[in-house]
Motif scaffolding. Structure first.
Motif, PDB file in Angstrom:
ATOM      1  N   ARG A  39       0.502 -97.346  42.737  1.00 38.88           N
ATOM      2  CA  ARG A  39      -0.536 -97.787  43.661  1.00 38.88           C
ATOM      3  C   ARG A  39      -1.795 -97.991  42.851  1.00 38.88           C
ATOM      4  O   ARG A  39      -2.231 -97.093  42.157  1.00 38.88           O
ATOM      5  CB  ARG A  39      -0.796 -96.725  44.732  1.00 38.88           C
ATOM      6  N   GLY A  40      -2.353 -99.177  42.931  1.00 44.44           N
ATOM      7  CA  GLY A  40      -3.565 -99.468  42.195  1.00 44.44           C
ATOM      8  C   GLY A  40      -3.321-100.543  41.157  1.00 44.44           C
ATOM      9  O   GLY A  40      -2.214-100.723  40.667  1.00 44.44           O
ATOM     10  N   GLU A  41      -4.378-101.228  40.833  1.00 48.71           N
ATOM     11  CA  GLU A  41      -4.322-102.348  39.905  1.00 48.71           C
ATOM     12  C   GLU A  41      -4.147-101.861  38.466  1.00 48.71           C
ATOM     13  O   GLU A  41      -4.735-100.884  38.041  1.00 48.71           O
ATOM     14  CB  GLU A  41      -5.638-103.119  40.024  1.00 48.71           C
ATOM     15  N   GLY A  42      -3.300-102.561  37.712  1.00 46.31           N
ATOM     16  CA  GLY A  42      -3.172-102.298  36.287  1.00 46.31           C
ATOM     17  C   GLY A  42      -2.186-101.230  35.884  1.00 46.31           C
ATOM     18  O   GLY A  42      -2.083-100.901  34.712  1.00 46.31           O
ATOM     19  N   LEU A  43      -1.435-100.648  36.830  1.00 46.22           N
ATOM     20  CA  LEU A  43      -0.485 -99.585  36.497  1.00 46.22           C
ATOM     21  C   LEU A  43       0.947-100.094  36.497  1.00 46.22           C
ATOM     22  O   LEU A  43       1.337-100.879  37.361  1.00 46.22           O
ATOM     23  CB  LEU A  43      -0.556 -98.445  37.513  1.00 46.22           C
ATOM     24  N   SER A  44       1.730 -99.615  35.544  1.00 44.78           N
ATOM     25  CA  SER A  44       3.175 -99.852  35.561  1.00 44.78           C
ATOM     26  C   SER A  44       3.858 -98.590  35.060  1.00 44.78           C
ATOM     27  O   SER A  44       3.279 -97.807  34.304  1.00 44.78           O
ATOM     28  CB  SER A  44       3.553-101.063  34.707  1.00 44.78           C
ATOM     29  N   VAL A  45       5.103 -98.379  35.507  1.00 41.35           N
ATOM     30  CA  VAL A  45       5.868 -97.190  35.131  1.00 41.35           C
ATOM     31  C   VAL A  45       7.285 -97.619  34.816  1.00 41.35           C
ATOM     32  O   VAL A  45       7.851 -98.477  35.493  1.00 41.35           O
ATOM     33  CB  VAL A  45       5.887 -96.149  36.284  1.00 41.35           C
ATOM     34  N   GLU A  46       7.848 -96.998  33.793  1.00 39.64           N
ATOM     35  CA  GLU A  46       9.261 -97.204  33.505  1.00 39.64           C
ATOM     36  C   GLU A  46       9.904 -95.846  33.261  1.00 39.64           C
ATOM     37  O   GLU A  46       9.262 -94.918  32.759  1.00 39.64           O
ATOM     38  CB  GLU A  46       9.455 -98.133  32.306  1.00 39.64           C
ATOM     39  N   LYS A  47      11.170 -95.745  33.635  1.00 38.95           N
ATOM     40  CA  LYS A  47      11.908 -94.507  33.438  1.00 38.95           C
ATOM     41  C   LYS A  47      12.490 -94.531  32.028  1.00 38.95           C
ATOM     42  O   LYS A  47      13.212 -95.451  31.657  1.00 38.95           O
ATOM     43  CB  LYS A  47      13.028 -94.391  34.472  1.00 38.95           C
ATOM     44  N   VAL A  48      12.163 -93.514  31.244  1.00 38.22           N
ATOM     45  CA  VAL A  48      12.656 -93.415  29.875  1.00 38.22           C
ATOM     46  C   VAL A  48      14.008 -92.733  29.845  1.00 38.22           C
ATOM     47  O   VAL A  48      14.928 -93.166  29.155  1.00 38.22           O
ATOM     48  CB  VAL A  48      11.641 -92.650  28.982  1.00 38.22           C
ATOM     49  N   SER A  49      14.157 -91.668  30.621  1.00 39.22           N
ATOM     50  CA  SER A  49      15.429 -90.929  30.685  1.00 39.22           C
ATOM     51  C   SER A  49      15.500 -90.149  31.986  1.00 39.22           C
ATOM     52  O   SER A  49      14.483 -89.899  32.637  1.00 39.22           O
ATOM     53  CB  SER A  49      15.554 -89.970  29.493  1.00 39.22           C
ATOM     54  N   GLU A  50      16.727 -89.773  32.380  1.00 41.01           N
ATOM     55  CA  GLU A  50      16.910 -88.952  33.578  1.00 41.01           C
ATOM     56  C   GLU A  50      18.224 -88.201  33.452  1.00 41.01           C
ATOM     57  O   GLU A  50      19.236 -88.763  33.008  1.00 41.01           O
ATOM     58  CB  GLU A  50      16.912 -89.797  34.850  1.00 41.01           C
ATOM     59  N   ASP A  51      18.207 -86.914  33.823  1.00 42.92           N
ATOM     60  CA  ASP A  51      19.429 -86.118  33.901  1.00 42.92           C
ATOM     61  C   ASP A  51      19.316 -85.215  35.126  1.00 42.92           C
ATOM     62  O   ASP A  51      18.411 -85.378  35.942  1.00 42.92           O
ATOM     63  CB  ASP A  51      19.673 -85.328  32.604  1.00 42.92           C
ATOM     64  N   ALA A  52      20.191 -84.247  35.255  1.00 40.35           N
ATOM     65  CA  ALA A  52      20.213 -83.385  36.445  1.00 40.35           C
ATOM     66  C   ALA A  52      18.969 -82.506  36.559  1.00 40.35           C
ATOM     67  O   ALA A  52      18.600 -82.094  37.654  1.00 40.35           O
ATOM     68  CB  ALA A  52      21.471 -82.512  36.425  1.00 40.35           C
ATOM     69  N   LYS A  53      18.305 -82.212  35.437  1.00 42.60           N
ATOM     70  CA  LYS A  53      17.147 -81.322  35.463  1.00 42.60           C
ATOM     71  C   LYS A  53      15.828 -82.046  35.673  1.00 42.60           C
ATOM     72  O   LYS A  53      14.845 -81.437  36.063  1.00 42.60           O
ATOM     73  CB  LYS A  53      17.070 -80.526  34.167  1.00 42.60           C
ATOM     74  N   GLY A  54      15.794 -83.338  35.378  1.00 41.27           N
ATOM     75  CA  GLY A  54      14.541 -84.052  35.532  1.00 41.27           C
ATOM     76  C   GLY A  54      14.576 -85.428  34.890  1.00 41.27           C
ATOM     77  O   GLY A  54      15.642 -85.946  34.552  1.00 41.27           O
ATOM     78  N   CYS A  55      13.403 -86.000  34.718  1.00 39.51           N
ATOM     79  CA  CYS A  55      13.308 -87.312  34.094  1.00 39.51           C
ATOM     80  C   CYS A  55      11.994 -87.416  33.331  1.00 39.51           C
ATOM     81  O   CYS A  55      11.093 -86.583  33.490  1.00 39.51           O
ATOM     82  CB  CYS A  55      13.433 -88.425  35.123  1.00 39.51           C
ATOM     83  N   VAL A  56      11.922 -88.436  32.496  1.00 38.65           N
ATOM     84  CA  VAL A  56      10.701 -88.729  31.749  1.00 38.65           C
ATOM     85  C   VAL A  56      10.294 -90.149  32.114  1.00 38.65           C
ATOM     86  O   VAL A  56      11.113 -91.073  32.076  1.00 38.65           O
ATOM     87  CB  VAL A  56      10.921 -88.599  30.226  1.00 38.65           C
ATOM     88  N   LEU A  57       9.016 -90.300  32.489  1.00 35.32           N
ATOM     89  CA  LEU A  57       8.466 -91.605  32.840  1.00 35.32           C
ATOM     90  C   LEU A  57       7.408 -92.001  31.819  1.00 35.32           C
ATOM     91  O   LEU A  57       6.671 -91.151  31.322  1.00 35.32           O
ATOM     92  CB  LEU A  57       7.815 -91.562  34.223  1.00 35.32           C
ATOM     93  N   ARG A  58       7.326 -93.288  31.540  1.00 33.12           N
ATOM     94  CA  ARG A  58       6.252 -93.812  30.687  1.00 33.12           C
ATOM     95  C   ARG A  58       5.323 -94.615  31.581  1.00 33.12           C
ATOM     96  O   ARG A  58       5.720 -95.624  32.158  1.00 33.12           O
ATOM     97  CB  ARG A  58       6.804 -94.686  29.578  1.00 33.12           C
TER      98      ARG A  58
END
Length: 189
Positions: A55-74
């Motif tokens: 939400r908001g101008e200029g932001l983007s997110v990508e998922k770097v990794s994900e497993d059963a315990k969690g994930c990492v976003l960039r």
């Protein structure tokens, strides 16, 4: 008598996702600058997949990794030109609920000034305005119709009073306008 009663609520808020860090603060930044942050998200309940939206101008997110315990976003934030503090963010959804990660920055002023105010003495005053943004330059000085003549020599700006000092109210402001062409793809309203 309309006094009412105040009740306190005690309880535990259950969340399925816990982001680390819980907020992203970029501090004071220049428009057009790009910032990257990694966010780790712990899955506190069984969650198959974490989804997200910005939400908001200029932001983007990508998922770097994900497993059963969690994930990492960039998270990538490309700062648009808007005065003041911006509060944007990322909404994470997983399981039965969602979590909000605020992304906050303040657009720094385009010029570093030698003084916070112009002191007009004997009809003249001056200050320097050094650009803070890469390749930015001063396009013009908007005196907003006040009786001031402006002369520039590089970063030095000289103001000469052309009318009565009573025509300028206490606390009046003028604008130093940056050159849009020098800011690349940053649009200045």
């Amino acid at each position: 008598n309309g006094a009412g009663v105040r009740l306190g609520l005690n309880g535990t808020i259950q969340v399925a996702l816990r982001p680390r860090p819980p907020r992203v603060s970029l501090g004071s930044v220049a428009p057009g600058s790009e910032h990257v942050a990694e966010i780790s998200v712990d899955k506190l309940d069984p969650v198959r997949e974490v989804s997200f939206e910005t939400r908001g101008e200029g932001l983007s997110v990508e998922k770097v990794s994900e497993d059963a315990k969690g994930c990492v976003l960039r998270l990538t934030a490309k700062v648009p030109w808007k005065k003041g503090t911006q509060a944007n963010g990322v909404r994470l959804t997983g399981g039965e609920g969602s979590t909000w990660i605020p992304v906050i920055w303040t657009v720094e002023q385009p010029f570093e000034l030698s003084a916070e105010a112009i002191e007009i003495e004997e009809g003249r005053g001056e200050l320097t305005a050094k650009p803070r943004w890469p390749s930015a330059s001063l396009a013009r000085v908007d005196t907003k119709g006040y009786p001031l003549e402006v002369a520039r020599d590089g970063d030095r700006i000289v103001f000469t009073l052309t009318g009565s000092p009573f025509d300028i109210p206490s606390g009046a402001t003028i604008d130093l306008v940056p050159e849009p062409a020098s800011l690349g793809n940053v649009a200045i309203p």
